[in-house]
Structure formats: structure tokens, C-alpha cells
Motif scaffolding. Structure first.
Motif, PDB file in Angstrom:
ATOM      1  N   LYS A 117       0.652  -1.272   0.043  1.00 60.64           N
ATOM      2  CA  LYS A 117       0.088  -0.009   0.031  1.00 60.64           C
ATOM      3  C   LYS A 117       1.027   1.320   0.021  1.00 60.64           C
ATOM      4  CE  LYS A 117      -1.965  -1.073   3.753  1.00 60.64           C
ATOM      5  NZ  LYS A 117      -1.511  -2.384   3.841  1.00 60.64           N
ATOM      6  N   THR A 118       1.553   1.427   1.026  1.00 59.29           N
ATOM      7  CA  THR A 118       2.494   2.753   1.161  1.00 59.29           C
ATOM      8  C   THR A 118       3.221   2.983   0.113  1.00 59.29           C
ATOM      9  OG1 THR A 118       2.212   2.270   3.468  1.00 59.29           O
ATOM     10  CG2 THR A 118       4.012   3.762   2.716  1.00 59.29           C
ATOM     11  N   THR A 119       4.019   1.801  -0.352  1.00 53.14           N
ATOM     12  CA  THR A 119       4.992   1.941  -1.670  1.00 53.14           C
ATOM     13  C   THR A 119       3.923   2.275  -2.977  1.00 53.14           C
ATOM     14  OG1 THR A 119       6.232   0.190  -0.641  1.00 53.14           O
ATOM     15  CG2 THR A 119       6.512   0.862  -2.916  1.00 53.14           C
ATOM     16  N   CYS A 140      -2.709   7.722   6.935  1.00 51.13           N
ATOM     17  CA  CYS A 140      -3.979   7.314   7.843  1.00 51.13           C
ATOM     18  C   CYS A 140      -3.500   5.996   8.694  1.00 51.13           C
ATOM     19  CB  CYS A 140      -5.277   7.112   7.166  1.00 51.13           C
ATOM     20  SG  CYS A 140      -6.148   8.473   6.858  1.00 51.13           S
ATOM     21  N   ASP A 141      -2.252   5.207   8.260  1.00 53.88           N
ATOM     22  CA  ASP A 141      -1.914   4.140   8.997  1.00 53.88           C
ATOM     23  C   ASP A 141      -1.299   4.799  10.393  1.00 53.88           C
ATOM     24  OD1 ASP A 141      -1.128   2.043  10.009  1.00 53.88           O
ATOM     25  OD2 ASP A 141       0.097   1.276   8.469  1.00 53.88           O
ATOM     26  N   THR A 142      -2.021   5.353  11.154  1.00 55.65           N
ATOM     27  CA  THR A 142      -1.515   5.436  12.501  1.00 55.65           C
ATOM     28  C   THR A 142      -1.396   4.577  13.411  1.00 55.65           C
ATOM     29  OG1 THR A 142      -3.741   6.164  13.281  1.00 55.65           O
ATOM     30  CG2 THR A 142      -2.603   7.737  11.989  1.00 55.65           C
ATOM     31  N   PHE A 143      -1.654   3.001  13.002  1.00 48.88           N
ATOM     32  CA  PHE A 143      -1.393   2.027  13.882  1.00 48.88           C
ATOM     33  C   PHE A 143      -0.069   1.983  14.024  1.00 48.88           C
ATOM     34  CE2 PHE A 143      -1.867  -2.545  14.401  1.00 48.88           C
ATOM     35  CZ  PHE A 143      -2.881  -2.571  15.701  1.00 48.88           C
ATOM     36  N   ARG A 144       0.862   1.930  13.052  1.00 49.98           N
ATOM     37  CA  ARG A 144       2.177   1.605  13.458  1.00 49.98           C
ATOM     38  C   ARG A 144       2.961   3.107  13.250  1.00 49.98           C
ATOM     39  NH1 ARG A 144       4.970  -0.974   9.345  1.00 49.98           N
ATOM     40  NH2 ARG A 144       3.772  -0.263   7.959  1.00 49.98           N
ATOM     41  N   ALA A 145       3.851   3.272  13.910  1.00 52.17           N
ATOM     42  CA  ALA A 145       4.739   4.267  14.089  1.00 52.17           C
ATOM     43  C   ALA A 145       5.384   4.556  12.700  1.00 52.17           C
ATOM     44  CB  ALA A 145       5.592   4.394  15.309  1.00 52.17           C
ATOM     45  N   ILE A 192      -4.830   8.413  -0.284  1.00 54.03           N
ATOM     46  CA  ILE A 192      -4.917   7.950   1.335  1.00 54.03           C
ATOM     47  C   ILE A 192      -4.440   6.670   1.795  1.00 54.03           C
ATOM     48  CG2 ILE A 192      -6.633   7.773   3.482  1.00 54.03           C
ATOM     49  CD1 ILE A 192      -8.518   9.706   1.998  1.00 54.03           C
ATOM     50  N   ASP A 193      -3.457   6.699   2.511  1.00 55.35           N
ATOM     51  CA  ASP A 193      -2.742   5.288   2.701  1.00 55.35           C
ATOM     52  C   ASP A 193      -3.513   4.949   4.190  1.00 55.35           C
ATOM     53  OD1 ASP A 193      -0.867   3.195   2.792  1.00 55.35           O
ATOM     54  OD2 ASP A 193       0.341   4.305   3.882  1.00 55.35           O
ATOM     55  N   THR A 194      -3.726   3.668   4.117  1.00 52.84           N
ATOM     56  CA  THR A 194      -4.483   3.139   5.291  1.00 52.84           C
ATOM     57  C   THR A 194      -3.728   2.192   5.828  1.00 52.84           C
ATOM     58  OG1 THR A 194      -5.924   1.405   4.027  1.00 52.84           O
ATOM     59  CG2 THR A 194      -6.949   3.710   4.284  1.00 52.84           C
TER      60      THR A 194
HETATM   61 MG   LIG Z   1       1.942   0.802   4.747  1.00 53.85          MG
END
Ligand SMILES: [Mg+2]
Ligand SMILES: Nc1nc2c(ncn2[C@@H]2O[C@H](COP(=O)(O)OP(=O)(O)O)[C@@H](O)[C@H]2O)c(=O)[nH]1
Length: 307
Positions: A117-119, A140-145, A192-194
Motif C-alpha cells: 500500500k504505502t509503496t 492514515c496508517d496511524t497504527f504503526r509508528a 490516502i494510505d491506510t
Molecule cells: Mg504501509
């Protein structure tokens, strides 16, 4: 300059070597082909992850043409395979849906952890920025720092703007800020990255639908695309998780990543026919150029050594 075809060819080299070389050596000196030979082609196609249904369909087409005298050499076989694949993948081909001029196009990336996703958000920002569009990324991936740090690197690399927040923040709040800011700053595209994971599946589903709800408060037609990233060399467990995403996230299209990583490029065909969603982009490597709009023609020609 790298041509588009050369990028597909390089990215799909592992699949193409496995398939083309075997077809060539198998059929170079056989004069009369029998059931066994066709069974071997079917096995080859299965090894490249084309899936049972597609492999059977291709081989039966091949046999039919062989019996009518239309197939004589190993390159005929490769040509027929390429044609079949092109046909199978072309039915729902389309480009990305864009918002009308003056309003940002919102693209939401969803998928299992590690599927790319992020890539893909980063590479997509690069493609669109190179095309002269003003792009904003939203973390929006605030789950992992580490997730927003990774997206920041892509923002630096591509010149895209970025909206992010400390880890643990409500992702919907970040999405709301980013969407407001994208409108105020007259961005052309907001990506939006999740997160791919949460404490529970329900937690993740709720999180994704909340992001969509707040974005819609500002832009009712958004997201214009919800893209599901799937690692093309993925095992059945990750594929099951991807199926779950497709069920609850209103996915509009697929991005198949890491086609370069294994000889399993045939999975594009299997995944496409199973999910019944258009493949919008494919990831053919780790470089910026290696995310490409999907071309059934380049794809098929690259794996079956056509030029
Ligand atoms: Mg990611
Ligand atoms: N070789 C290759 N690696 C990729 C591709 N897409 C993503 N990756 C790698 O896969 C890993 C996971 O990607 P990431 O974007 O962090 O996945 P996420 O957890 O879904 O955000 C990273 O190391 C990426 O560099 C691709 O098309 N080809």
C-alpha cells in the motif's frame, strides 16, 4: 530511454523465463504432440499460478487449434497463450476515475499488511506529479509508528504534500484534515494510505468506513477509487485476507504488486478472474518507474516472449 514494454519485460522476467524456456525445450523436437504434451503445458501454467480454470481453458484452445493444423512450433504455442491472456484480461480494462476539474480526485489504498500500500501510494504520487498534477499524500496508517515516516520519505522523493499525525491519532481525523486541506490548497489528487491491520477485524472495518464517511462530508463523490493492493506472489492465507477486504471496503480496482519477485506472474490472471475487478496498476519492481498502468498486451507479450 526505457520503453513501457521493457519495464514489463524486465519485471516479468522470472515468469517468462520459467514459461518460455520450458515451452521451447519441450516442443523443439516433438513432431506429433499428444495428450501428455498438453498436460505438461497445463502443469507449467499451473506452476506460474494461472489457476486451474485458466490453464485448462488455454490448453483446450491450444489443442483445438493444433488439431486444426494451426499450431506447428513452440512459438505458435507462445503466440496463442499470449492472445488468450490478452483476451481474458481486456474485458474490463479502464483508466483511473478522476474527479471533474476543480475538485480533488481522492484515491484510497487498502490491503493486507505488507502487500505494498504505502509503496504504491508513493509511486502513484510520483507518476501523477510527473504528469503535472498537484498531489497530496495522507498517512492514515496511524497504527504503526513507522508507517507515516515511510510515506514522508515518498513525499520528499516525489515533491508531494503530506498530511500526517502522531501514531495513535484517530485515522479519520487525519483524513478529514487532509481532505479539507486538499480542497483549500486546490490539490488535483489526494492519496490516502491506510492500515492493513488493527486489533480486530471489526476494528479495521470500522476504521476504514469512518475514513470514507468523513471524506464524503467534504467531497460527497469521494473516494473516486478504492484500490486493493495484492501481493501477486501471495500465499492462500494472504489471498483470503484480501478477499475479506474486497467484501467490506467497496473496492473499485486492483493493484497487483511484486510481479517481479517470483515466477508467479500468472496469478494476475487468476486474481483478476476471481475478484472480477479491473487491474488498474501493476508493481514490477521497487523503483519509482516500476508501478505502471496495467497493459494486458505488454503483460501477455512479456511473459510469452513476444515482442
Ligand atoms: Mg504501509
Ligand atoms: N520487488 C517489489 N517490491 C515491492 C513492490 N511493491 C512493494 N514492494 C515492497 O514490499 C514491502 C512492503 O511494502 P509496503 O508498501 O510497506 O506495504 P504495506 O504494509 O501494504 O504498506 C516493501 O519492502 C516494498 O518495497 C513491487 O512491486 N516489487
Amino acid at each position: 530511454m526505457k520503453t513501457l514494454f521493457s519495464i514489463f519485460k524486465k519485471g516479468l522476467q522470472k515468469t517468462s523465463t520459467a514459461l518460455s524456456r520450458s515451452v521451447e525445450s519441450m516442443f523443439s523436437d516433438v513432431h506429433l504432440w499428444g495428450a501428455e504434451d498438453f498436460a505438461r503445458i497445463e502443469a507449467l501454467l499451473l506452476q506460474s499460478d494461472f489457476g486451474v480454470r485458466t490453464a485448462k481453458r488455454m490448453v483446450s484452445d491450444m489443442k483445438d487449434r493444433y488439431e486444426r493444423g494451426l499450431v506447428k512450433t513452440s512459438s505458435d504455442i507462445q503466440r496463442i497463450c499470449a492472445e488468450d491472456i490478452k483476451t481474458l484480461l481486456s474485458d474490463d480494462l479502464r483508466g483511473m476515475r478522476m474527479a471533474p476539474e476543480g475538485s480533488p480526485t481522492v484515491i484510497m489504498m487498502v490491503g493486507v499488511n505488507g502487500s505494498g500500500k504505502t509503496t504504491t501510494c508513493g509511486k502513484l504520487a510520483g507518476i501523477l506529479a510527473a504528469d503535472g498534477r498537484k498531489v497530496m499524500l495522507c498517512a492514515c496508517d496511524t497504527f504503526r509508528a513507522a508507517a507515516s515516516e515511510q510515506l514522508k520519505l515518498w513525499a520528499d522523493r516525489t515533491g508531494a504534500a503530506i498530511v500526517s499525525s502522531r501514531s495513535g491519532t484517530d485515522p479519520a481525523a487525519v483524513a478529514f484534515d487532509a481532505t479539507s486541506s486538499a480542497v483549500a490548497r486546490k490539490m488535483d489528487v489526494l492519496i490516502i494510505d491506510t492500515a492493513g491491520r488493527q486489533h480486530t477485524k471489526k476494528g479495521l472495518m470500522d476504521e476504514l468506513s469512518k475514513i470514507v464517511r468523513v471524506v464524503k462530508k467534504i467531497i460527497p463523490e469521494a473516494p473516486h477509487e478504492t484500490l486493493l493492493t495484492i501481493d501477486a506472489a501471495t500465499g492462500s492465507n494472504a489471498l483470503n485476507q484480501a478477499r475479506e477486504f474486497a467484501k467490506f471496503a467497496d473496492v473499485t480496482g486492483l493493484v497487483l504488486t511484486k510481479l517481479d519477485g517470483s515466477g508467479k506472474g500468472g496469478s494476475v490472471v487468476a486474481i483478476h478472474s476471481e475478484f472480477k475487478l479491473p487491474v488498474l496498476f501493476v508493481g514490477l519492481g521497487e523503483g519509482m518507474d516500476d508501478l505502471q498502468p496495467f497493459s494486458p498486451e505488454h503483460f501477455a507479450n512479456a511473459i510469452f516472449s513476444q515482442s
